[in-house]
Motif scaffolding. Structure first.
Motif, short mmCIF file in Angstrom:
data_model
loop_
_atom_site.label_atom_id
_atom_site.label_comp_id
_atom_site.label_asym_id
_atom_site.label_seq_id
_atom_site.Cartn_x
_atom_site.Cartn_y
_atom_site.Cartn_z
N THR A 151 7.25 3.14 1.44
CA THR A 151 6.04 3.83 0.98
C THR A 151 4.83 2.92 1.12
O THR A 151 3.77 3.33 1.60
CB THR A 151 6.20 4.24 -0.50
N THR A 152 5.01 1.66 0.72
CA THR A 152 3.89 0.72 0.81
C THR A 152 3.50 0.48 2.26
O THR A 152 2.32 0.48 2.60
CB THR A 152 4.31 -0.62 0.15
N VAL A 153 4.51 0.29 3.12
CA VAL A 153 4.22 0.03 4.54
C VAL A 153 3.48 1.22 5.14
O VAL A 153 2.40 1.07 5.73
CB VAL A 153 5.53 -0.22 5.32
N PHE B 25 -10.22 -4.20 0.89
CA PHE B 25 -8.94 -3.72 0.36
C PHE B 25 -8.86 -3.77 -1.16
O PHE B 25 -8.36 -2.82 -1.77
CB PHE B 25 -7.78 -4.47 1.02
N GLY C 279 1.90 3.60 3.64
CA GLY C 279 0.63 3.81 2.97
C GLY C 279 -0.46 2.91 3.53
O GLY C 279 -1.57 3.37 3.84
N VAL C 280 -0.16 1.63 3.70
CA VAL C 280 -1.17 0.71 4.25
C VAL C 280 -1.46 1.05 5.70
O VAL C 280 -2.61 1.00 6.15
CB VAL C 280 -0.71 -0.76 4.10
N LEU D 235 10.40 2.33 -2.00
CA LEU D 235 9.10 1.77 -2.40
C LEU D 235 8.51 0.90 -1.30
O LEU D 235 7.31 0.96 -1.01
CB LEU D 235 9.24 0.96 -3.68
N ILE E 65 9.02 8.93 -5.37
CA ILE E 65 8.46 7.60 -5.62
C ILE E 65 8.46 7.30 -7.12
O ILE E 65 8.81 6.19 -7.55
CB ILE E 65 7.02 7.51 -5.07
N PHE F 25 1.22 -2.79 -3.55
CA PHE F 25 0.29 -2.69 -2.43
C PHE F 25 -0.56 -3.96 -2.32
O PHE F 25 -0.75 -4.51 -1.24
CB PHE F 25 -0.67 -1.49 -2.63
N MET G 101 1.44 -6.91 -1.12
CA MET G 101 1.78 -6.75 0.29
C MET G 101 0.58 -7.15 1.16
O MET G 101 0.74 -7.84 2.14
CB MET G 101 2.15 -5.30 0.55
N LEU H 7 2.91 0.36 -8.49
CA LEU H 7 2.82 0.62 -7.06
C LEU H 7 1.55 -0.03 -6.50
O LEU H 7 1.58 -0.63 -5.43
CB LEU H 7 2.80 2.13 -6.82
#
Lengths: 322, 268
Positions: free
Chosen positions: A99-101, B136, A103-104, A96, A35, B156, B159, B152
């Motif tokens: 990773t975000t998907v 969040f 991670g959430v 990336l 990452i 997040f 998103m 990052l």
């Protein structure tokens, strides 16, 4: 209905408790390193556009996983998105985004564990993307400028990314002592060979629409591909290693031990009536494993060689033209 | 239909809600790590961990029922660990006959399986409490405090901001499909088209979702530029932790580490 599907845990997301701490920590370290590198690469490529593009596309992949279609009898196919993200964004940005998907999904929706998050990012982000990239680029090069390369490449990239990632999940479960290798790996692989078909079909559908409306989005990755040689080799190695290790791990030595044990218990429990089954299953399994490995290696070498030859001949032609 | 209720955050004024998100995130991770490191068969420790989780759930005023109901969602994965009951060597407990195969459950196998299921169950409860009592943006702040790169964290954040917008968009796409090509939500009714056709249509929907996302990200970028965005992710400096937070952190860590020492001393 829609929301039930949205929440349905996927077999790909490992919850906490299923991986040993050693496996979790090692995969966290690998994922963090990848990452960190991806962040730098994407920042160089996209600069300040990075945050809005990555954020919105991660949201789109997450929301896109709600899209499903009925297969049969209440089951449905839907999207994981590693292949489509790789094709549209290039490998580093796709890592990336995934990773975000992932991670959430873990942090907010408990889809996959927090300690296991490193492993889940590794499986879906790193392996999914690297394998997609390797397969898609190879087929693109084989197809040249012809359009079928996009669709065949997209389908195979989606399918292979799902299957190889699922083999990795099986292997990690086996390494953690959670599930015996000879059951976890074939079961994960087998189920995902079917799930992968759905992923492949949706990916092709999405590519067909993008090809008709915004072909520039599909061409754009050619420019980014220049720096992707390392990812291509990475995807090749991951695919190769997992294709070799999985049948090996599922037949030796745990598998043998397991069958031997079952045979022992079987003798006590049922007498010699059923002895013949383990006896002739043994050689069958190991031969099959060897055959799979040999086929895997030969296949990979052939694809590799063809890709190199095609790439070279195209380069020569290009230099003649110039 | 809007999907705002997807957000698992449940507003409240309990001590767990009020606790600083950084402390909550660290303690949740420490709790999950403790569960992961607890050896198989250390039943008293599992019961203590479960009691700890239930205690925090009651303190959080979420309701134990709410957390346990959500915790069931992670349950199907337990199937992956089921074979271990029959494959670990050890004292045989009972046998199952499945056609020509005899499956013999062993004591270490059953112990390992139940331990995995318990670890997973208490861990997911801790994660649910974290997500249900923390907004969040506070989680983002906690991530920043844990030295996760700012870029990052901004990805997040963006998103999360657009997840609900695009989920609404997906729901509109699916409603349009249901009204045009027919979708059976009963297993015995046949939906329109062949499986391949349905998959391709779904793919087309995914494609148009990505197109809209691309275009939306362009507009967002323009709007950000217009407001002076220069690629730097700026955020407020982190607030100092109150002494009460530090005390909670210290007590929590002390409790978890003594549980772990207890588990390792007697069962390792």
């Amino acid at each position: 209905m829609l929301l039930a599907n949205f929440f349905a845990p996927e077999p790909m997301h490992i919850p906490d408790g299923f991986l040993s701490v050693t496996v979790s920590v090692i995969l966290w370290i690998v994922s963090i390193a990848v990452i960190a590198y991806a962040l730098r690469r994407v920042h160089e490529d996209l600069g300040e556009r990075q945050v809005p593009l990555m954020g919105v596309l991660a949201a789109a992949i997450f929301a896109g996983q709600m899209l499903n279609f009925t297969v049969a009898g209440g089951t449905s196919g839907h999207l994981m998105g590693a292949a489509i993200a790789t094709i549209l964004l290039g490998p580093w940005a796709a890592i990336l985004v995934l990773t975000t998907v992932v991670g959430v999904q873990a942090l907010v929706f408990q889809d996959g564990g927090l300690l296991a998050l490193g492993a889940n990012i590794f499986n879906m982000g790193v392996i999914g993307v690297a394998v997609s990239y390797f397969v898609y680029q190879t087929i693109q090069r084989l197809a040249g400028e012809r359009r079928w390369g996009v669709f065949v490449g997209g389908f195979l990239a989606a399918w292979a990314s799902i299957v190889i990632a699922s083999l990795a999940v099986g292997l990690q479960l086996a390494l953690s002592g959670t599930s015996p290798a000879n059951i976890a790996i074939p079961a994960m692989g087998g189920v995902h060979m079917l799930i992968g078909i759905g992923e492949g079909l949706i990916t092709v559908g999405a590519l067909a629409l993008l090809n008709a409306t915004r072909p520039d989005l599909l061409k754009a990755d050619k420019e980014r591909a220049a720096g992707g040689a390392a990812v291509w080799v990475g995807g090749l190695l991951i695919a190769l290693v997992l294709a070799i290790i999985s049948p090996l791990a599922s037949s030796h030595p745990d598998g043998l031990e397991w069958v031997a044990e079952q045979k022992g218990f079987l003798d006590i429990a049922r007498g010699p009536v059923y002895e013949i089954i383990p006896d002739y299953v043994f050689p069958g399994i190991s031969n099959e494993a060897v055959a799979t490995i040999v086929a895997g290696i030969v296949g990979t070498i052939i694809v590799f060689a063809i890709a190199l030859v095609v790439a070279y001949s195209r380069r020569n032609r290009a230099s003649v033209k110039n | 239909m809007h999907v705002h209720f997807l957000d698992p955050y449940r507003p409240g004024y309990s001590p767990v809600h009020a606790l600083d998100a950084r402390i909550k995130l660290v303690l949740t991770l420490a709790f999950i790590l403790t569960a992961a490191l607890t050896p198989a068969g250390a039943w008293p420790v599992y019961i203590l961990l479960l009691a700890l989780a239930l205690g925090v759930e009651i303190l959080s005023e979420l309701g134990v029922g709410y957390v346990l109901k959500r915790a069931v969602l992670a349950f199907p994965f337990v199937l992956a660990a089921l074979p271990v009951v029959f494959t670990l060597p050890g004292k045989p407990l009972f046998s199952l006959m499945l056609g020509p195969w005899a499956l013999t459950a062993t004591q270490p196998g059953v112990e390992r399986f139940v331990s995995i299921a318990l670890k997973s169950w208490v861990s997911v409860q801790a994660a649910i409490v974290l997500a249900s009592t923390t907004e969040f943006p506070d989680l983002l702040m906690a991530m920043r405090a844990l030295r996760i790169p700012r870029l990052l964290v901004s990805i997040f954040g963006l998103m999360w901001r657009y997840l609900f917008v695009l989920a609404d968009e997906v729901i509109r796409l699916m409603r349009a499909r249901i009204s045009r090509s027919g979708e059976a939500d009963r297993a015995d009714l046949k939906p329109g088209g062949s499986v391949i056709w349905r998959a391709r249509i779904t793919g087309g929907m995914a494609g148009s979702l990505f197109l809209r996302a691309f275009e939306r990200s362009d507009r967002i970028y323009m709007a950000m530029l217009a407001r002076g965005y220069d690629g730097e992710a700026r955020s407020e400096p982190l607030q100092r932790l109150s002494s009460a937070s530090w005390v909670t952190l210290a007590l929590g860590m002390l409790l978890l580490s003594s549980l772990l020492v207890f588990a390792l001393l007697f069962w390792a």
